[in-house]
Design a protein around this motif. Sequence first.
Motif, PDB file in Angstrom:
ATOM      1  N   GLY A 201      81.998  58.221 -25.737  1.00 25.55           N
ATOM      2  CA  GLY A 201      82.184  58.846 -27.040  1.00 25.55           C
ATOM      3  C   GLY A 201      81.933  60.338 -26.999  1.00 25.55           C
ATOM      4  N   ARG A 202      82.309  60.993 -28.112  1.00 25.04           N
ATOM      5  CA  ARG A 202      82.274  62.451 -28.153  1.00 25.04           C
ATOM      6  C   ARG A 202      80.958  63.020 -28.677  1.00 25.04           C
ATOM      7  N   GLY A 203      80.276  62.281 -29.559  1.00 26.35           N
ATOM      8  CA  GLY A 203      79.107  62.843 -30.228  1.00 26.35           C
ATOM      9  C   GLY A 203      77.803  62.360 -29.617  1.00 26.35           C
ATOM     10  N   GLY A 204      76.699  62.710 -30.288  1.00 24.33           N
ATOM     11  CA  GLY A 204      75.411  62.153 -29.915  1.00 24.33           C
ATOM     12  C   GLY A 204      74.452  63.099 -29.241  1.00 24.33           C
ATOM     13  N   GLY A 205      74.938  64.092 -28.505  1.00 18.23           N
ATOM     14  CA  GLY A 205      74.045  65.038 -27.867  1.00 18.23           C
ATOM     15  C   GLY A 205      73.163  64.437 -26.788  1.00 18.23           C
ATOM     16  N   ASP A 206      73.544  63.300 -26.207  1.00 15.29           N
ATOM     17  CA  ASP A 206      72.758  62.664 -25.164  1.00 15.29           C
ATOM     18  C   ASP A 206      72.886  63.474 -23.881  1.00 15.29           C
ATOM     19  N   SER A 207      71.758  63.892 -23.314  1.00 15.69           N
ATOM     20  CA  SER A 207      71.783  64.748 -22.123  1.00 15.69           C
ATOM     21  C   SER A 207      72.394  64.050 -20.917  1.00 15.69           C
ATOM     22  N   ARG A 208      72.433  62.729 -20.912  1.00 11.26           N
ATOM     23  CA  ARG A 208      73.019  62.012 -19.775  1.00 11.26           C
ATOM     24  C   ARG A 208      74.496  62.331 -19.604  1.00 11.26           C
ATOM     25  N   PHE A 209      75.151  62.783 -20.676  1.00  9.76           N
ATOM     26  CA  PHE A 209      76.591  62.969 -20.634  1.00  9.76           C
ATOM     27  C   PHE A 209      76.984  64.442 -20.476  1.00  9.76           C
ATOM     28  N   GLY A 210      76.025  65.327 -20.277  1.00 12.77           N
ATOM     29  CA  GLY A 210      76.337  66.725 -20.034  1.00 12.77           C
ATOM     30  C   GLY A 210      76.883  66.936 -18.638  1.00 12.77           C
ATOM     31  N   PHE A 211      77.528  68.079 -18.428  1.00 10.33           N
ATOM     32  CA  PHE A 211      78.167  68.350 -17.136  1.00 10.33           C
ATOM     33  C   PHE A 211      77.173  68.296 -15.984  1.00 10.33           C
ATOM     34  N   ALA A 212      76.025  68.938 -16.157  1.00  6.31           N
ATOM     35  CA  ALA A 212      75.071  69.018 -15.050  1.00  6.31           C
ATOM     36  C   ALA A 212      74.550  67.648 -14.637  1.00  6.31           C
ATOM     37  N   GLU A 213      74.426  66.740 -15.611  1.00  2.22           N
ATOM     38  CA  GLU A 213      73.894  65.411 -15.317  1.00  2.22           C
ATOM     39  C   GLU A 213      74.951  64.465 -14.755  1.00  2.22           C
ATOM     40  N   THR A 214      76.228  64.716 -15.065  1.00  2.38           N
ATOM     41  CA  THR A 214      77.266  63.770 -14.665  1.00  2.38           C
ATOM     42  C   THR A 214      78.086  64.230 -13.464  1.00  2.38           C
ATOM     43  N   ASN A 215      78.194  65.526 -13.257  1.00  2.06           N
ATOM     44  CA  ASN A 215      78.988  66.017 -12.142  1.00  2.06           C
ATOM     45  C   ASN A 215      78.389  65.558 -10.821  1.00  2.06           C
ATOM     46  N   GLU A 216      79.245  65.016  -9.946  1.00  2.00           N
ATOM     47  CA  GLU A 216      78.827  64.505  -8.642  1.00  2.00           C
ATOM     48  C   GLU A 216      77.681  63.510  -8.772  1.00  2.00           C
ATOM     49  N   ASN A 217      77.762  62.667  -9.768  1.00  2.00           N
ATOM     50  CA  ASN A 217      76.701  61.690 -10.018  1.00  2.00           C
ATOM     51  C   ASN A 217      77.329  60.350 -10.377  1.00  2.00           C
ATOM     52  N   LEU A 218      76.577  59.284 -10.202  1.00  2.00           N
ATOM     53  CA  LEU A 218      77.020  57.936 -10.558  1.00  2.00           C
ATOM     54  C   LEU A 218      75.846  57.229 -11.215  1.00  2.00           C
ATOM     55  N   GLN A 219      76.069  56.715 -12.442  1.00  2.00           N
ATOM     56  CA  GLN A 219      74.962  56.179 -13.230  1.00  2.00           C
ATOM     57  C   GLN A 219      75.244  54.757 -13.707  1.00  2.00           C
ATOM     58  N   PRO A 220      74.428  53.783 -13.313  1.00  2.00           N
ATOM     59  CA  PRO A 220      74.483  52.483 -13.986  1.00  2.00           C
ATOM     60  C   PRO A 220      73.760  52.588 -15.327  1.00  2.00           C
ATOM     61  N   TYR A 221      74.180  51.787 -16.275  1.00  2.00           N
ATOM     62  CA  TYR A 221      73.530  51.823 -17.590  1.00  2.00           C
ATOM     63  C   TYR A 221      73.772  50.496 -18.295  1.00  2.00           C
ATOM     64  N   GLY A 222      73.110  50.311 -19.432  1.00  2.00           N
ATOM     65  CA  GLY A 222      73.319  49.112 -20.238  1.00  2.00           C
ATOM     66  C   GLY A 222      73.035  47.819 -19.497  1.00  2.00           C
ATOM     67  N   LEU A 223      72.041  47.826 -18.620  1.00  2.00           N
ATOM     68  CA  LEU A 223      71.778  46.656 -17.780  1.00  2.00           C
ATOM     69  C   LEU A 223      71.308  45.466 -18.619  1.00  2.00           C
ATOM     70  N   LEU A 224      71.850  44.300 -18.316  1.00  2.00           N
ATOM     71  CA  LEU A 224      71.452  43.001 -18.869  1.00  2.00           C
ATOM     72  C   LEU A 224      71.819  42.795 -20.337  1.00  2.00           C
ATOM     73  N   ARG A 225      71.815  43.850 -21.142  1.00  2.00           N
ATOM     74  CA  ARG A 225      72.034  43.676 -22.574  1.00  2.00           C
ATOM     75  C   ARG A 225      73.129  44.579 -23.121  1.00  2.00           C
ATOM     76  N   HIS A 226      74.151  44.862 -22.356  1.00  2.00           N
ATOM     77  CA  HIS A 226      75.217  45.732 -22.833  1.00  2.00           C
ATOM     78  C   HIS A 226      75.917  45.105 -24.041  1.00  2.00           C
ATOM     79  N   ALA A 227      76.346  45.951 -24.973  1.00  2.28           N
ATOM     80  CA  ALA A 227      76.940  45.470 -26.228  1.00  2.28           C
ATOM     81  C   ALA A 227      78.206  44.655 -26.018  1.00  2.28           C
ATOM     82  N   HIS A 228      78.892  44.842 -24.900  1.00  2.00           N
ATOM     83  CA  HIS A 228      80.138  44.110 -24.668  1.00  2.00           C
ATOM     84  C   HIS A 228      79.922  42.720 -24.081  1.00  2.00           C
ATOM     85  N   MET A 229      78.712  42.395 -23.678  1.00  2.00           N
ATOM     86  CA  MET A 229      78.453  41.089 -23.062  1.00  2.00           C
ATOM     87  C   MET A 229      78.817  39.909 -23.973  1.00  2.00           C
TER      88      MET A 229
END
Length: 325
Positions: free
Chosen positions: A166-194
Amino acid sequence: MSIRVGIVGISGFGGGEALRLIASHPAFELVHAAGDGSAGSRLIDRFPGVPRKLAGLVIETWDPDSLPELDLLFASLPTGTSAEALARIPERVKIVDIGGDHRHADGWTYGLADVWPDRVRGSTRVANPGCFPVATLNTLAPLLAAKLIRPDNIVIDAKTGLSGAGRGGGDSRFGFAETNENLQPYGLLRHAHMPEMETTIGQLAGGSAEGLVFTPHLVPMTRGLLVTIYCRGRATTAQCLDAARSFYADRPFVRVTDRPPQTKWASGSNLSFVSYAADPDRELVIAMGVVDNLGKGAAGHAVQNANLICGLPETAGLEGAPLWP
């Protein structure tokens, strides 16, 4: 034929992609745009490349009680924010909810259009599947229908581009410095799509999907989604590919490929690519699926569902080729 269309949540990635597709659709006329964060601005202020005919349309504050005369509404709102508001929309206005509030909800059709188009036709309330579920379910549906895999032992390893967050939220995980050349697992075990995937796999298979494991990852690209799914079954690669080609023989947007699919193949399109590799001696089936998370995973799929509920050709406005490179 002109169908009067509105988009709520137009400033987000999903709403913006819906705008792009509707702007050139042969039957849809965009007459209403809404979004709280962008209210008061013109479309051209938010989307400088918008067609001239739409440039001056002013984005309004979202208010379900003061809509203009509409035939169809696309709702692209964060999960948890649309249920109460959309319940106030008159029944005569058809709705496609791109958000997550109405998936498998009473009174709403689950719009898995490539698998169940006949369920969508004639509906007035359609819930778009999530991006991870549509890639997963399109890939698994032929195998489950043909009983080639067990539904209770499925492991999904998924990778998505950052626009899926998504576009909004201001979550630092989604900024360029945090995501460039990086790989992140998230939403473990309880992801909303499960729950959505468990329910639909169970319906496709006629059995329980209680052993489902799903791990999504953010990858440093803008758009694209790939699922690699590990299943148990004695099928061969040829049997899996044949089952998929038969299952999707008359479906316009699913491509069955001998090669492992790549995210670039679907970029900017409503296409879904599926492929398989199997080792019957090990009872292992690897199923692979690719979609554009904003196309087939969101707005493209929403337009496909809207075509079905409006009695239009399913492919209307969706036959453009993927972006390459």
